[in-house]
Design an enzyme around this catalytic site. Structure first.
Site, PDB file in Angstrom:
ATOM      1  CG  ASP A  16      35.398  71.230  72.412  1.00  0.00           C
ATOM      2  OD1 ASP A  16      34.653  72.638  71.817  1.00  0.00           O
ATOM      3  OD2 ASP A  16      36.159  70.483  73.438  1.00  0.00           O
ATOM      4  CG  ASP A 114      35.619  74.721  69.378  1.00  0.00           C
ATOM      5  OD1 ASP A 114      34.555  75.275  70.002  1.00  0.00           O
ATOM      6  OD2 ASP A 114      36.630  75.419  70.183  1.00  0.00           O
ATOM      7  CD  GLU A 115      31.827  73.416  73.881  1.00  0.00           C
ATOM      8  OE1 GLU A 115      30.895  73.669  75.013  1.00  0.00           O
ATOM      9  OE2 GLU A 115      32.675  74.498  73.887  1.00  0.00           O
TER      10      GLU A 115
END
Length: 421
Positions: A16, A114-115
């Site tokens: 992340d 974002d992960e």
């Protein structure tokens, strides 16, 4: 706990990007996100604007990522920056390309902007590294070549990697946490309140609390059959996750190429967790009518919500049923359970539902709660309603909820009394 033979035992990384939106803005302005009090929000919306992200500096002061500007204490000075989605997409693409230097696309699952999850099991021998050493190298690559910081959870399955990342990695000096099955009693079961666990939202937490379940250990020791009776397939998944069980593989998330029915609706105003239920029911009914029209049943239900444009993001998850169905109430229950698990109490502007793994309907699926007569009567009623709508138009028969201000079914069907488009 179950015999270890039932567990998946691979090497997953869940990575992340720390305070992603805020870090991207700091990167553009040559600022250090660990030293600068920066907030990403649309200040034109006033003090009630949602903070889409805050820097790690503000997080250390107790400022949450998804709050309101007026909730930030007045004694804290901070800089507000408007969100730039094109910048975030560009940086996210750069990071994904970094992952693809280490694993193939078949072993990479993009969970959000974002992960990501990486299955590095088959690469460790090639790189002659442990999963921890490989994680260090990937995070260093992202930091030195893109300028972003990341946290990483390592686990024998996707769940354990995700929860290790969510609950521990951010507190470690190297932003990495590795969990094994031996860590379940000490680390997984100690998670409390329940909403700190991946997949348990505030509303699901309240429902579990009413059953006397307050920690992941309570959930792990609860009767799994009672959970399944109460919450259906999601109840079984909750029990599995509480015991560290997740048999998912990256390949399970590949797009299904088989025929499916789907319905997506962009809403004309912001909805919340309560009035959105009207829209969800209407969409489920539309898709179930299509199942009946083509004599099909579905065994995989997909459900997702998209948040208001000023916030961005959302979620989409699928659940596999134990048996195919075309039953409105059964499918609606699954959609609402997914909503309970993943909805973040943010303004909603989009709903997406899909039915896949379709099969020709073969007879009637009985259960212990309904008699054959009850099911036959429901089938006759649904077929009669379908015939009337086919003859006189989709708005010929509607639920009373269609007259509520939050309903969109009449507008979508056309003028009252109009025929199908």
């Amino acid at each position: 706990m179950l015999n270890s033979s039932v567990y998946l035992n691979r090497h997953f990384l869940c990575i992340d990007l720390k305070s992603f939106f805020a870090s991207c803005e700091c990167l553009e302005q040559n600022l250090d996100p660990f030293k600068v009090p920066l907030v990403v929000a649309n200040e034109n919306q006033g003090i009630g604007a949602i903070t889409l992200a805050v820097t790690p500096y503000l997080k250390k002061l107790g400022i949450p990522s998804r709050g309101r500007l007026y909730e930030i204490p007045k004694n804290i000075k901070y800089k507000i920056v408007k969100p730039h989605m094109s910048l975030y997409i560009k940086k996210s693409t750069e990071v994904v390309n970094t992952y693809l230097k280490y694993v193939s696309s078949e072993d990479l699952h993009i969970y959000s902007i974002d992960e990501c999850f990486l299955d590095v099991t088959d690469y460790l021998k090639m790189y002659n590294k442990t999963d921890y050493e490989l994680a260090i190298e990937i995070l260093k690559d992202i930091r030195e070549n893109i300028g972003l910081y990341a946290t990483c959870g390592i686990g024998p399955n996707m769940l354990m990697a995700k929860v290790a990342m969510d609950t521990e990695a951010k507190h470690n000096d190297d932003f990495i946490a590795k969990w094994t099955y031996n860590d379940i009693p000490e680390k997984l079961w100690s998670i409390s309140p329940l909403s700190k666990m991946w997949g348990i939202g505030p509303r699901m937490e309240k429902k579990l609390n009413r059953l006397g379940i307050y920690s992941i250990k309570d959930l792990a020791y609860y009767d799994r059959y009672k959970l399944k009776d109460k919450f259906g397939v999601i109840g079984a998944e909750l029990w599995n996750h509480a015991n560290g069980i997740d048999m998912s593989r990256i390949k399970d998330f590949e797009k299904v190429k088989e025929k499916s029915y789907s319905h997506s609706q962009v809403l004309f105003k912001d909805y919340n967790g309560e009035n959105i239920k009207i829209i969800i029911r209407e969409m489920v009914e539309v898709l179930c009518a299509k199942l009946r029209k083509y004599n099909k049943s579905t065994s995989i239900i997909g459900f997702g919500l998209g948040y208001s444009k000023s916030i961005g993001g959302g979620f989409y998850h699928s659940i596999k049923l134990n048996h195919p169905t075309d039953n409105v109430e059964e499918i609606l229950k699954v959609c609402l359970m997914i909503e309970d698990k993943f909805y973040e109490n943010l303004p909603i502007r989009k709903v997406s539902i899909s039915y896949s793994s379709l099969s020709d309907k073969q007879g009637i699926q009985l259960n212990i709660f309904e008699s054959l007569k009850d099911i036959e009567e429901k089938t006759f009623l649904n077929n009669t309603i379908d015939e009337i709508k086919n003859k006189f138009g989709k708005n010929a028969i509607l639920n009373a909820s269609a007259l509520l201000g939050d309903s969109t079914i009449i507008e979508r069907n056309g003028k009252i009394g109009g025929h199908n488009a």
